[in-house]
Design an enzyme around this catalytic site. Structure first.
Site, PDB file in Angstrom:
ATOM      1  N   ASP A  22      -5.363   8.269  11.295  1.00 33.50           N
ATOM      2  CA  ASP A  22      -4.018   7.817  11.601  1.00 33.50           C
ATOM      3  C   ASP A  22      -3.500   8.329  12.925  1.00 33.50           C
ATOM      4  O   ASP A  22      -3.770   9.453  13.333  1.00 33.50           O
ATOM      5  CB  ASP A  22      -3.061   8.246  10.481  1.00 33.50           C
ATOM      6  CG  ASP A  22      -3.274   7.403   9.233  1.00 33.50           C
ATOM      7  OD1 ASP A  22      -3.077   6.179   9.327  1.00 33.50           O
ATOM      8  OD2 ASP A  22      -3.650   7.964   8.187  1.00 33.50           O
ATOM      9  N   GLU A  82       0.851  -1.185   0.000  1.00 37.11           N
ATOM     10  CA  GLU A  82       0.000   0.000   0.000  1.00 37.11           C
ATOM     11  C   GLU A  82       0.883   1.229   0.000  1.00 37.11           C
ATOM     12  O   GLU A  82       1.641   1.463   0.934  1.00 37.11           O
ATOM     13  CB  GLU A  82      -0.893   0.046   1.252  1.00 37.11           C
ATOM     14  CG  GLU A  82      -2.148  -0.767   1.139  1.00 37.11           C
ATOM     15  CD  GLU A  82      -1.994  -2.127   1.779  1.00 37.11           C
ATOM     16  OE1 GLU A  82      -1.508  -2.176   2.912  1.00 37.11           O
ATOM     17  OE2 GLU A  82      -2.346  -3.135   1.145  1.00 37.11           O
TER      18      GLU A  82
END
Ligand SMILES: Cc1ncc(COP(=O)(O)O)c(C=O)c1O
Lengths: 254, 392
Positions: A56, A45
């Protein structure tokens, strides 16, 4: 068949690595991808950095901030990747937040991905209904799989809906958390893993969040088709640069 | 047409662009909020608290000397007289009652200037609920009195250390907290922003402002509708509340006042309607300030409450549809207007609100126009800014 789908049919458990493009150095992207493949990683990714990565934790936030300071842009990333298929054959996925793609133009973005040989996208803040109404046809036209997330809080009904809308794998977020926040798995995760297994979904699942070493990799893949490592890898390159990727990957597969 | 539709959009703006981790909470809220707000017991408790605790209705005051100066009829909607000093409390009272009915035990909030943080900490003290307020590290330094107030009220103030360390990052941190605490926590957003249903829910709680203006104006002027309603816009909650009952009265002009900061072209501005493009911020499709590459940029305004790179989706729609008139005001113009209001009417406004009063210098009204200005907050929190600016 999309190369992600082909990979998912293989017997082994899949190791997938996330990294933030443009980190630690602007032009590390190609070398990281090549070295990860060389060391037996199954899928990558590539993180398109964003100024406000909501889902995140600190590690990926900081890598994104640095990548942007280094000058990373969507255009530069595409330019870095333009010849990637001459040297790399494992599935490549771009993972990023919706706004930078939206500004680039989703149609142009997907077309660019197809030209380069990107196989799929993960866009955490592009909701299922908007995808289906506005973007699914564009993804299909350009041969891109869209990967959706599920979490321990996602209801069975919603998981079935997501399973129906997916044709690659489901990204199974291991716990209610942002990336890199919780390490390891407890009884809650076991329950969750069992619940998902019992649903007998048509798409295989790959577990992400909280996987940092061979133990957690084994636990995650005892229930699922594979696992994704992000923050732990970012920490590794921030400490060691992009030279010792073999030892990192060996540590996980050990 | 200017209200939210059943899918959560105002025209092309709005929606819920959230990661799946937030979906259960936001969806649960979406399914329940209208039903809960319609419950008689909710209404009763909300109205009671607004009356006895907040001090509503807030007066609609005819500003005689201000009106003389600008040769038009200016009324001030006195949200500055609310408990805690701004309109923000209308929303936090509503949301804390909502949170209780949703069974939530822990409250999180973001704050810029600290007004929303204080309003949230206040209702949490009132209800005995745990409260955590995220605030940019830079804002913590420049809004010390409000930080102290939140602490006194029992809230934990957590510094947002990521990104530019201001309001946008505090909002990111609050959202991340919610992702990590999906079961027991309710997120009290402080403006008409965020994923659907937040913009609509916050607007409904703030709509008490225009509900009162209607009957108050009827008493004073013999008619419910003014010719114009003026309000400053950060995320847009006081403006949304002041506009709400006039959205579909096309004869009522809606004037939204944004912060131009040091000037539109200086790179230090928060005038989203001019500098923004369509994009996604904090779960909402709206106008926002960003680079060509879709990275969200840092706004600037002397008033921390207007220092937001986006604007609520309702306002984005009012702007692009032409229903709203958008005016931007620089730091200097706002500060002068704040002093002017103080000298003429004996009211020290919050610097956010000062922006709304600065428009009269250049935007002319007819002598018989009735113009209602939302005086969204009082200037106590800004005293140091006024002292520094005017060398008092
Ligand atoms: C007094 C005052 N007015 C206005 C605002 C701007 O917020 P909104 O646009 O949501 O009304 C703030 C925000 O802190 C404020 O404190």
């Amino acid at each position: 068949m999309n190369s992600i789908q082909r990979k998912l049919q293989a017997d082994q458990k899949l190791l997938s690595i996330y990294f933030t493009a443009g980190y630690p150095k602007l032009n590390d992207t190609v070398q990281i991808i090549q070295d990860l493949e060389k060391n037996g990683v199954d899928m990558i990714e590539i993180g398109l950095p964003f100024s406000d990565p909501l889902a995140d934790g600190p590690t990926i936030q900081e890598s994104s901030t640095t990548a942007l300071k280094n000058g990373m842009t969507t255009e530069i990333l595409f330019d870095q990747l333009k010849d990637i298929r001459k040297s790399v054959s494992i599935p490549l996925i771009i993972m990023g937040y919706f706004n930078p793609m939206f500004q680039y133009g989703m149609e142009t973005f997907c077309k660019k991905c197809e030209e380069i040989g990107i196989n799929g996208l993960i866009i955490p803040d592009l909701p299922l209904d908007v995808y289906q109404e506005d973007y699914e046809s564009i993804f299909k036209k350009h041969g891109l799989l869209n990967v959706f997330l599920i979490t321990p809080q996602t209801s069975d009904a919603r998981i079935r809906q997501i399973d129906e809308a997916s044709d690659g794998f489901i990204y199974m977020v291991s716990s209610a958390s942002t990336t890199g926040t919780k390490e390891g798995f407890g009884s809650e995760q076991q329950e969750y893993f069992n619940r998902i297994a019992s649903l007998k979904l048509k798409n295989p699942q790959i577990v992400g969040f909280g996987i940092s070493n061979s133990d957690t990799f084994k636990q995650a893949t005892s229930h699922a088709k594979g696992a994704i490592i992000g923050s732990a890898f970012i920490k590794h390159v921030s400490k060691n640069g992009v030279t010792k990727l073999d030892s990192f990957v060996k540590g996980i597969r050990a | 047409m200017y209200n939210v539709n059943e899918k959560g959009y105002y025209g092309e703006f709005g929606g819920a662009f959230i990661p799946e981790m937030l979906y259960p909470n936001v969806e649960h809220l979406r399914q329940r909020y209208l039903e809960i707000m319609a419950e008689p017991s909710f209404k009763e408790e909300f109205d009671q608290l607004l009356k006895d605790y907040v001090g509503r209705p807030s007066p609609l005051y005819f500003a005689k000397r201000l009106s003389q100066k600008y040769n038009t009829k200016i009324y001030l909607k006195r949200e500055d007289l609310n408990h805690t000093g701004a309109h923000k409390i209308n929303n936090t009272i509503g949301q804390i009652l909502m949170a209780k009915r949703l069974g939530k035990k822990r409250i999180i909030a973001e704050t810029g200037a600290g007004q929303h943080g204080v309003a949230t900490a206040t209702v949490c003290a009132l209800m005995g609920i745990v409260c955590i307020v995220y605030m940019g590290e830079i804002d913590i330094a420049r809004q010390a009195p409000n930080v102290a107030r939140m602490k006194m009220l029992g809230a934990e103030v957590r510094p947002a250390l990521s990104g530019s360390k201001t309001l946008k990052d505090a909002t990111n941190e609050a959202i991340r907290d919610w992702i990590n605490n999906p079961v027991d926590t309710h997120y009290i957003i402080g403006s008409a922003i965020g994923p659907h249903p937040y913009p609509d829910m916050v607007t409904r709680f703030q709509s008490i402002i225009s509900e009162e203006i209607k009957w108050q104006l009827k008493e004073k002027e013999g008619k419910e509708n003014p010719d114009y309603v003026v309000a400053c816009v950060g995320g847009g909650s006081n403006a949304a509340g002041a506009f709400y009952h006039y959205l579909h009265e096309e004869k009522v002009g809606l004037i939204a006042v944004e912060a131009a900061g040091k000037g539109i072209d200086t790179g230090q501005s928060a005038a989203t309607s001019i500098l923004g493009k369509v994009g996604i911020i904090h779960g909402c499709k709206t106008l926002l300030m960003q680079t060509d590459d879709g990275q969200i940029t840092e706004p600037y305004s002397i008033s921390a409450g207007l220092d937001y790179p986006g604007v609520g989706p309702m306002h984005a729609h009012l702007c692009t549809s032409g229903r709203g008139e958008f005016i931007s005001i620089t730091d200097d113009e706002a500060m002068q207007a704040g002093l002017m209001l103080t000298k003429l009417e004996g009211i020290i406004p919050a610097i956010e609100s000062s922006h709304a009063f600065a428009i009269f210098e250049n935007r002319k009204f007819n002598p018989d126009d009735v113009v209602v200005v939302s005086l969204s907050g009082r200037g106590d929190k800004d005293l140091q800014n006024y002292i520094d600016y005017f060398k008092l």
